[in-house]
Structures are given as structure tokens and as C-alpha cells.
Design an enzyme around this catalytic site. Structure first.
Site, PDB file in Angstrom:
ATOM      1  N   CYS A  95      -0.125  12.096 -16.898  1.00 33.76           N
ATOM      2  CA  CYS A  95      -1.028  13.454 -17.428  1.00 33.76           C
ATOM      3  C   CYS A  95      -2.463  13.024 -17.508  1.00 33.76           C
ATOM      4  CB  CYS A  95      -0.566  13.686 -18.863  1.00 33.76           C
ATOM      5  SG  CYS A  95      -1.351  15.115 -19.432  1.00 33.76           S
TER       6      CYS A  95
ATOM      7  N   GLY B 295       2.871  -4.212   8.961  1.00 28.36           N
ATOM      8  CA  GLY B 295       2.912  -2.752   9.300  1.00 28.36           C
ATOM      9  C   GLY B 295       1.573  -2.211   8.599  1.00 28.36           C
TER      10      GLY B 295
ATOM     11  N   HIS C 205      -1.449   1.239  -4.495  1.00 29.67           N
ATOM     12  CA  HIS C 205      -1.822   2.769  -4.442  1.00 29.67           C
ATOM     13  C   HIS C 205      -0.795   3.466  -5.611  1.00 29.67           C
ATOM     14  CE1 HIS C 205      -3.888   2.132  -0.441  1.00 29.67           C
ATOM     15  NE2 HIS C 205      -4.540   1.913  -1.472  1.00 29.67           N
TER      16      HIS C 205
ATOM     17  N   GLN D 293       0.910  -1.357   0.051  1.00 29.75           N
ATOM     18  CA  GLN D 293       0.124  -0.293  -0.066  1.00 29.75           C
ATOM     19  C   GLN D 293       0.784   1.281   0.001  1.00 29.75           C
ATOM     20  OE1 GLN D 293      -3.904  -0.961   2.692  1.00 29.75           O
ATOM     21  NE2 GLN D 293      -2.026  -1.729   3.742  1.00 29.75           N
TER      22      GLN D 293
END
Ligand SMILES: [Zn+2]
Length: 292
Positions: free
Chosen positions: A141, A232, A133, A115
Site C-alpha cells: 500500500c 539469461g 526488482h 531480476q
């Protein structure tokens, strides 16, 4: 979607353990898919929103709607992110990233889903990493879809903003630095070199959907895996939690290493509450896996 909500445990959760055996056991068995979050990068100096000293309380991450909503928001984003990039550029993989890479080299992993947008798993030598992500080292663009290197944009922003060197109040895990409106006011944003369109970091903002093909790739990794090892992450956002749910529904064991309780604890065989670098190094030692 990455909602801007934080999660606090409101229900009775099973207690964490400091016994590493559940981690040793799943890694030894192999075919592990790792799902990592901000907690694995804190030892590299990249702060966690929600952990100790986390910034969520004073920092609201930019949303996709803010970013696309107007030039002032984008100026603020790029000014802050430009400063933050200098920190990200200096960050190096830590013992946790190196241990994950070592498990991969030893043939114990089917993949790594992260992530994080910091690229540190890849920098440590992990192959087959899915950046759930996106990644801060790329820019896309919004006009023509051209994808380019963040390094090149950083160079153009330096040129367009000679002497821009404000002192940020704080750094955030998405590569964003806290700046005041005054510090941001004179910053010049640069457009796409191909079409003159609006440039956006190639990361999934809060309020934005993870591309479907990327989600499907992760689902496939979870389907193929004998276990899921969460490293984590508080699993606060659904984009990560859904893979833990998928594993739990399929009867695939989930083991979590995270200091604090997580939203996935009830679905997990165990949550080990130990610092990641030391914990994973110890696991590697017990399995006789050499870590670079
Ligand atoms: Zn363009």
C-alpha cells in the site's frame, strides 16, 4: 533505476561460445553468485521483452510515474495485470531453475540475485534468493505501507469484476497482458483494506529506484563470491549491470550464459550462447550434481 531504454550492441563484442567449460569451471570451484534475468524463465512460458518474439517493440512497460500519476493508469495496470496473474499463477520452474537450486543444495552458491519478479527460483527450491526488482506475489500500500498477498488481492479483484474475461493480445514478462482501452474501461480497482490507500504490486517499476538495503545485500553477495554467473540477462538495465561491473573491478570472474550479446560481454571471461535449461542440466551432469 530501471530505464525504459532498450540496448542494442553497437560496438565490437567478443564472440559467444558454445563450450560449457567456463561455466563448469566456475561452478565446480563454488562460492558462485548467480545473477538471473528474464531469459531463465522463457522456458517456463514467461516471455522476454527483448529476446526472440520479445514484446518491447510493441509494449512499453508501465513506469512508476504513470502508475502514481492517476487512477486511469492504475485501472489499466490492474486490469492487465489481473489477467496476466492467471498466467503467472500457472507458470512452473524449468530445468534451468531446477539446476540452480541443485547447485545451491550442493553448497556451490553463495546466493541468487534475480531480476525476475516471477518467484520461480524459490518455487524450484532455491534459498537465499534476492528479488532485485521485487515479487509479483506481494502487494504494497502506497498509503500505509501494508504488505499483503497478491493471491488475496486477486480474489478481491475477481469479486469486484465478475465476468471480466477479455482475450489479451499478448502477455508480457512483468505479468502484464495487452488489453485495449475498451477492454479496460469497466474494470474496478480495489483499495487497501487497512487504510483505503492505493495498492501497488511490490515490484520495482521502470523509473523507480531499487531499495538501497536490497542493493547493498547484493553488493555484499558479489563481494563474498568467487565468481558471478549471469543467466539469461542482456544486462540492459543498470540495476543488474552494476553488479557485473563491481565484480569486474574487484577481479572476480564473470561468466555469462545468454543466447544474445549482452551489455556485460566486455567484462566477462566468457559468454556461452546456449539455451539455459539444457546448458545448466549438462553442467550439473558433468559435476555429478543431482537435479530434482
Ligand atoms: Zn494502506
Amino acid at each position: 533505476m530501471r530505464p525504459t531504454l532498450s540496448w542494442t550492441p553497437t560496438e565490437d563484442l567478443p564472440p559467444g561460445t558454445t563450450d560449457l567449460e567456463p561455466v563448469v569451471s566456475v561452478v565446480r570451484a563454488g562460492r558462485v553468485v548467480v545473477l538471473s534475468g528474464a531469459g531463465i524463465s522463457t522456458e517456463s512460458g514467461i516471455p522476454d521483452y527483448r529476446g526472440e518474439g520479445g514484446s518491447l517493440s510493441r509494449h512499453t512497460p508501465m513506469t512508476y510515474q504513470d502508475f502514481t500519476g492517476g487512477a486511469p493508469a492504475r485501472r489499466r495496470y490492474w486490469a492487465r495485470s489481473h489477467l496476466g496473474w492467471r498466467t503467472f499463477g500457472r507458470a512452473r520452474p524449468n530445468a534451468g531453475h531446477r539446476a540452480v537450486a541443485a547447485f545451491g543444495r550442493a553448497g556451490l552458491l553463495t546466493g541468487v540475485i534475480t531480476q525476475n519478479v516471477d518467484g520461480l527460483h524459490q518455487a524450484a527450491g532455491s534459498d537465499g534468493v534476492v528479488d532485485l526488482h521485487g515479487s509479483l506475489d506481494r502487494v504494497v500500500c502506497l498509503g500505509c505501507g501494508d504488505v499483503s498477498a497478491r493471491r488475496e488481492l486477486a480474489r478481491r479483484l475477481e469479486e469486484a469484476n465478475p465476468g471480466f474475461d477479455p482475450v489479451p493480445a499478448a502477455m508480457n514478462p512483468d505479468g502484464d497482458a495487452d488489453l485495449t482501452d475498451e477492454q479496460v474501461a469497466g474494470f474496478h480497482v480495489v483499495p487497501c483494506v487497512v487504510c483505503g490507500g492505493v495498492l501497488k504490486p511490490d515490484v520495482v517499476f521502470f523509473g523507480e529506484t531499487v531499495p538501497a538495503a536490497r542493493v547493498e545485500r547484493c553488493r555484499e553477495l558479489v563481494r563474498e563470491a568467487a565468481s558471478v554467473l549471469v543467466l539469461g540477462s542482456s544486462l540492459t538495465v543498470m540495476s543488474g549491470l552494476r553488479f557485473v561491473r563491481q565484480a569486474a573491478e574487484a577481479g572476480t570472474p564473470v561468466v555469462i550464459v545468454n543466447r544474445d550479446p549482452t551489455r556485460g560481454d566486455k567484462l566477462a571471461a566468457a559468454r556461452v550462447a546456449l539455451p539455459l535449461g539444457k546448458a545448466l542440466t549438462t553442467v550439473a551432469e558433468r559435476l555429478g550434481v543431482p537435479v530434482d
